[in-house]
Design an enzyme around this catalytic site. Sequence first.
Site, PDB file in Angstrom:
ATOM      1  N   LEU A  76       0.866  -1.176   0.000  1.00 19.47           N
ATOM      2  CA  LEU A  76       0.000   0.000   0.000  1.00 19.47           C
ATOM      3  C   LEU A  76       0.900   1.222   0.000  1.00 19.47           C
ATOM      4  CD1 LEU A  76      -2.719  -0.905   2.638  1.00 19.47           C
ATOM      5  CD2 LEU A  76      -3.005  -0.691   0.165  1.00 19.47           C
ATOM      6  N   ILE A  77       0.421   2.308  -0.591  1.00 19.22           N
ATOM      7  CA  ILE A  77       1.290   3.484  -0.589  1.00 19.22           C
ATOM      8  C   ILE A  77       0.751   4.545   0.368  1.00 19.22           C
ATOM      9  CG2 ILE A  77       2.193   3.018  -2.879  1.00 19.22           C
ATOM     10  CD1 ILE A  77       0.534   5.378  -3.865  1.00 19.22           C
TER      11      ILE A  77
ATOM     12  N   HIS B 264      -5.102  -5.383 -11.292  1.00 21.15           N
ATOM     13  CA  HIS B 264      -5.531  -6.330 -10.258  1.00 21.15           C
ATOM     14  C   HIS B 264      -6.282  -7.493 -10.924  1.00 21.15           C
ATOM     15  CE1 HIS B 264      -6.663  -7.672  -6.277  1.00 21.15           C
ATOM     16  NE2 HIS B 264      -7.872  -7.889  -6.760  1.00 21.15           N
TER      17      HIS B 264
HETATM   18  C1  GRF Z   1      -0.613  -9.812 -11.615  1.00 23.56           C
HETATM   19  O1  GRF Z   1      -1.549 -10.859 -11.586  1.00 23.56           O
HETATM   20  C2  GRF Z   1      -1.254  -8.512 -11.230  1.00 23.56           C
HETATM   21  O2  GRF Z   1      -2.587  -8.426 -11.591  1.00 23.56           O
HETATM   22  C3  GRF Z   1      -1.116  -8.522  -9.722  1.00 23.56           C
HETATM   23  O3  GRF Z   1       0.121  -9.108  -9.480  1.00 23.56           O
HETATM   24  C4  GRF Z   1       0.446 -10.005 -10.537  1.00 23.56           C
HETATM   25  C5  GRF Z   1       1.831  -9.665 -11.015  1.00 23.56           C
HETATM   26  O4  GRF Z   1       2.325 -10.638 -11.890  1.00 23.56           O
HETATM   27  N1  GRF Z   1      -1.253  -7.181  -9.191  1.00 23.56           N
HETATM   28  P1  GRF Z   1       3.695 -10.410 -12.670  1.00 23.56           P
HETATM   29  O5  GRF Z   1       4.779 -10.138 -11.624  1.00 23.56           O
HETATM   30  O6  GRF Z   1       3.513  -9.241 -13.591  1.00 23.56           O
HETATM   31  O7  GRF Z   1       3.955 -11.681 -13.396  1.00 23.56           O
END
Ligand code: GRF
Length: 190
Positions: free
Chosen positions: A91-92, A108
């Site tokens: 979290l920022i 997400h």
């Molecule tokens: C992704 O599924 C993204 O939606 C979530 O974290 C994951 C990161 O995956 N926030 P990567 O490191 O880009 O492979």
Amino acid sequence: MSKQRIAIFASGTGSNYEAIMETKDLPCEVVLLVCDQPDAHVIEKANKYGTPTFVFNVADYENRAAYEKEIVEQLKKANVEWIFFAGYMRLIGPTLLNEYEGSIVNIHPSLLPKFPGLDAIGQAFKAGVNETGVTIHYVDAGMDTGPIIAQETVPITTEDTLVTLKEKIQAVEHKLYPHTICQLLKKHHD
Ligand code: GRF
């Protein structure tokens, strides 16, 4: 027309970072990779693509404000205009948010507001819903709560396992994130 300067923040594998780097005609330059995990695979990927990195360990700082102060210094030094979180697992706080609010974006792996927080894919799978997806949204101080920019649905079939669902979601992420970044930057270019 000069390219906009962006930073990517990541904590893990970096498959989304890689998808962004592999995008043709990106209307921006990735000038910094910020990573809070010194052993993360994304660092090797950044080295491969020649993206400068700022890697830090939270244990070396007194508090969040202290490491965010240093992040902001690095961002300013590199003239960063936009920040894209790609698996940045923190979290920022106000130190970073006050400098860049409205210019920080996150991806997400669920259809927010459903399944925020950790293990969103596992949460959806266990809930037995027949669809989930991917959301791209602005970052605010909350956990996956900022205004939504783009969403794409991913169906969950009876044949899916957690592994196949993750693969399907990642495949959508790797197209949707670069596409949305391009749209957003084109829209905001003066
Ligand atoms: C992704 O599924 C993204 O939606 C979530 O974290 C994951 C990161 O995956 N926030 P990567 O490191 O880009 O492979």
